[in-house]
Design a protein around this motif. Structure first.
Motif, mmCIF file in Angstrom:
data_model
loop_
_atom_site.group_PDB
_atom_site.id
_atom_site.type_symbol
_atom_site.label_atom_id
_atom_site.label_comp_id
_atom_site.label_asym_id
_atom_site.label_seq_id
_atom_site.Cartn_x
_atom_site.Cartn_y
_atom_site.Cartn_z
ATOM 1 N N VAL A 184 0.797 -1.232 0.129
ATOM 2 C CA VAL A 184 -0.268 0.145 -0.007
ATOM 3 C C VAL A 184 0.836 1.225 0.107
ATOM 4 O O VAL A 184 0.632 2.122 -0.557
ATOM 5 N N ASP A 185 1.861 1.130 0.935
ATOM 6 C CA ASP A 185 2.776 2.459 0.843
ATOM 7 C C ASP A 185 3.424 2.793 -0.398
ATOM 8 O O ASP A 185 3.533 4.029 -0.941
ATOM 9 N N SER A 186 3.889 1.701 -1.139
ATOM 10 C CA SER A 186 4.389 2.116 -2.393
ATOM 11 C C SER A 186 3.294 2.376 -3.447
ATOM 12 O O SER A 186 3.851 3.570 -4.136
ATOM 13 N N ILE A 187 2.404 1.906 -3.491
ATOM 14 C CA ILE A 187 1.305 2.323 -4.324
ATOM 15 C C ILE A 187 1.245 3.841 -4.417
ATOM 16 O O ILE A 187 1.024 4.622 -5.411
ATOM 17 N N GLU A 188 1.212 4.536 -3.088
ATOM 18 C CA GLU A 188 0.972 5.824 -2.979
ATOM 19 C C GLU A 188 1.963 6.719 -3.488
ATOM 20 O O GLU A 188 2.065 7.772 -4.225
ATOM 21 N N ILE A 189 3.394 6.245 -3.283
ATOM 22 C CA ILE A 189 4.462 6.632 -3.675
ATOM 23 C C ILE A 189 4.537 6.685 -5.292
ATOM 24 O O ILE A 189 4.709 7.689 -5.978
ATOM 25 N N ILE A 190 4.244 5.505 -5.836
ATOM 26 C CA ILE A 190 4.081 5.257 -7.091
ATOM 27 C C ILE A 190 2.982 6.298 -7.807
ATOM 28 O O ILE A 190 3.214 6.868 -8.890
#
Lengths: 260, 395
Positions: A184-190
């Protein structure tokens, strides 16, 4: 030659038409190793449009993007691809990329001995960007001295790939599954990096392929198309997304057929 | 008198091996190289700089053919002289180091080096002397014939040093190069050895190297062959005492009809000793490359990693890793692979905006790039330059 007001009107309109529709894909059928993967697909990408291409696994979405960029081994058997008014159907990938198209891979290959920093620096040298700034945006500064793709987590790999695209400064990015296998955290950054990427392109447009559509929580499409079994069955507005979540792809396609 | 006797014994021993072929590599008729060669020995500074030798270094040794020598050391704790000087000035000590690790009768090449060789460097780095800038050594062949220097380095206790050697030859000179190298790394000392070879299409090269590493010592070797060469065969042998460590890397570029046979043998003698033997071969044109690596262990750990990349349809790469465990107290592993550049890696980089040629260059550079630990920044810069030149030549 005397230029009449009418003449000017038509010239301006023609230019406008070419620029407004950035990418035209018409009746595109594609085969890989002699097997037809996608059939008779049409997509127009206008200026300021975020096109989502949704569909179940194996429906041909990635092949569609690879056909647009001209990936070797992906053979166009009918139809054509027009980018910025130029028919690029028969052109090699190197040419299409030089014209401003790019593809974010679903799974980029591991490059033995090639450091992430080395690639970003080489790209930034071409396009004029700051590798450290880009690495900061994607929160991958810790990966800069690692071999590209080696031992990266799913999220790190996607972040690294979007970093490459930011450095590449394309005119029209094609993004394959930015949200699959990602925390989830990566999706936000991506998602925020993709927004930045789109905003830095001249047309502010993209095609994003996704089967889970998780990225839609952060990026709203202007056009959503559903591909099943190698065919784009239909396209619609952002409301299609919620219908996909409720009914699933195949049910939606069946209903759509019934409704004619 | 004692000195003469000792030298005479070595010469006698060598004579018995004048027709003895080497264990590996193509057998060369050495009689051609026993004849005198005429011409003026001259240093070609341009060619020398191509192999990365910096002649303005504070400590250096330069030899052209068997005739021209220049050397000095402005670094306190570092002694550089000709091998003949060392033997004459310190005959008793010389007997402890010269022809101790390498048998003059090993094969016809050590034999010819014993009987006809001249020059070579003696380097001594005094106890606890630590220097970042490499000691530069350069062996250049200008008129061809035989060049057979004998090099000795003694790295005393706790010292930390890098020796950089560049060996090259004038184009079209017929030459046989047999460099005899014996290195002694004492307790807790570190020797990094970088050697760059760039020969020509008519030269034969047979270096003979042996290294003894005392307890806690480290020997890191980085060897690159980037030029055309008719035949090259070498098989350095490294002996490791307790807690000694070695890492040896060979980067081999096979060009045109070159035949390269490069190996390495490590003896893990002491408890806690460790050896890594690495090779990266790039096969172009019609070249043939053989990489051999053997670790014999009584105790400690050993690993072999040999990889080959075929860049042409007509090149051949062979790799022969060997492991021999003599007791249960040793762990030995190896990995090896040979293949061509993966198309999907090239395509990936093209989709990133690189040309095909740039993409291949990036992949080759990655293939030869090694993560060598504990390399000082200045030495790292030399290695980066070598990597860049190798990748450019491989294209």
């Amino acid at each position: 030659m005397v230029i009449s007001p009418k003449h000017i009107f038509y010239e301006v309109s023609a230019v406008k038409l070419v620029v407004e529709i950035v990418l035209k894909v018409r009746d595109l059928s594609v085969a890989i190793s002699g097997r037809v993967i996608i059939r008779n697909n049409n997509v127009f990408v206008e200026r300021n449009s975020v096109v989502f291409l949704l569909g179940p696994n194996g429906s041909g979405k990635s092949t569609f993007l690879k056909a647009i960029i001209g990936y070797p081994g992906v053979e166009v058997i009918s139809g054509n691809i027009v980018f910025e008014g130029e028919d690029i159907t028969g052109k090699p990938m190197e040419y299409r990329v030089s014209k401003g198209l790019t593809l974010a891979h679903q799974t980029p290959p591991k490059l033995t001995g090639v450091r992430m920093r080395q690639l970003l620096e080489a790209l930034c040298k071409k396009t004029g960007c700051d590798p450290i700034e880009i690495a900061s945006v994607l929160e991958i500064k810790h990966l800069l001295d690692r071999e590209f793709g080696k031992g990266f987590s799913g999220g790190e790999l996607k972040r690294a790939e979007i970093a490459m695209l930011l450095a590449q400064k394309p005119k029209l990015p094609l993004i394959d599954e930015p949200d699959s296998g990602v925390d989830v955290d990566s999706i936000e950054i991506i998602a925020s990096a993709i927004k930045k990427l789109i905003s830095e392109t001249p047309y502010k447009s993209t095609i994003i392929v996704t089967h889970s559509a998780q990225i839609s929580k952060y990026i709203k499409p202007t056009l959503t198309c559903i591909m099943v079994s190698g065919e784009i069955k239909f396209c619609g507005g952002p409301e299609l997304l919620s219908e996909v979540f409720i009914h699933g792809f195949r049910e939606l396609v069946r209903e759509n057929k019934r409704e004619g | 008198m004692a000195l003469e006797n000792w030298l005479e014994k070595i010469r006698e021993r060598a004579k018995s091996a004048l027709s003895k072929p080497a264990l590996y590599g193509l057998d060369v008729d050495i009689s051609e190289y026993l004849k005198p060669v005429s011409g003026e020995s001259k240093l070609d500074t341009e060619r020398v700089s191509e192999v990365g030798v910096d002649l303005s270094a504070k400590a250096y040794y330069t030899q052209v053919d068997q005739a021209y020598f220049r050397y000095l050391s402005k670094i306190p704790g570092v002694e550089v002289k000709r091998i003949e000087e060392f033997i004459e000035e310190n005959p008793d000590e010389a007997r402890e180091y010269v022809w101790k690790l390498i048998d003059p009768a090993m094969d016809k090449y050590t034999a010819i080096a014993t009987l006809k060789g001249l020059g070579g460097y003696f380097v001594r780095v005094k106890e606890n002397t630590r220097i970042e800038d490499p000691i530069m050594t350069c062996l250049f062949m200008s008129i061809g014939g035989l060049q057979a220097p004998h090099n000795i380095a003694i790295i005393e206790k706790g010292a930390d040093v890098t020796i950089y050697t560049g060996c090259t030859i004038a184009p079209e000179s017929f030459g046989l190069h047999v460099g005899i190298t014996e290195y002694y790394v004492e307790d807790e000392a570190t020797l990094r050895y970088i050697m760059v070879h760039s020969w020509n299409r008519v030269s034969h090269v047979r270096p003979r190297t042996a290294v003894w590493i005392k307890p806690g010592g480290k020997y890191i070797s980085y060897y690159v062959s980037i030029g055309r060469v008719k035949t090259l065969q070498t098989y350095p042998v490294i002996y490791l005492e307790k807690n000694a460590y070695t890492y040896t890397a060979s980067i081999l570029l096979g060009l045109e009809n070159s035949i390269l046979d490069v190996g390495g043998l490590a003896y893990l003698l002491g408890e806690g000793s460790a050896a890594e033997i690495i090779s990266r071969s790039l096969g172009k044109d019609f070249s043939r490359i053989t990489t051999r690596a053997r670790i014999v262990g009584k105790s400690g750990k050993g690993h072999i990693d040999c990889r080959g990349l075929l860049l042409s349809e007509n090149s051949v790469i062979e790799t022969i890793p060997e492991l021999l465990a003599e007791t249960p107290n040793v762990i030995l592993t190896h990995e090896a692979s040979i293949g061509k550049i993966a198309e999907d890696e090239i395509n990936y980089l093209i989709s990133r905006g690189f040309t095909r040629e740039e993409a291949v260059g990036i992949i080759i550079r990655g293939f030869i790039s090694l993560d060598i630990k504990g390399i000082p920044e200045r030495v790292k810069k030399h290695i980066e330059t070598i990597e860049r030149i190798t990748a450019e030549k491989a294209l």
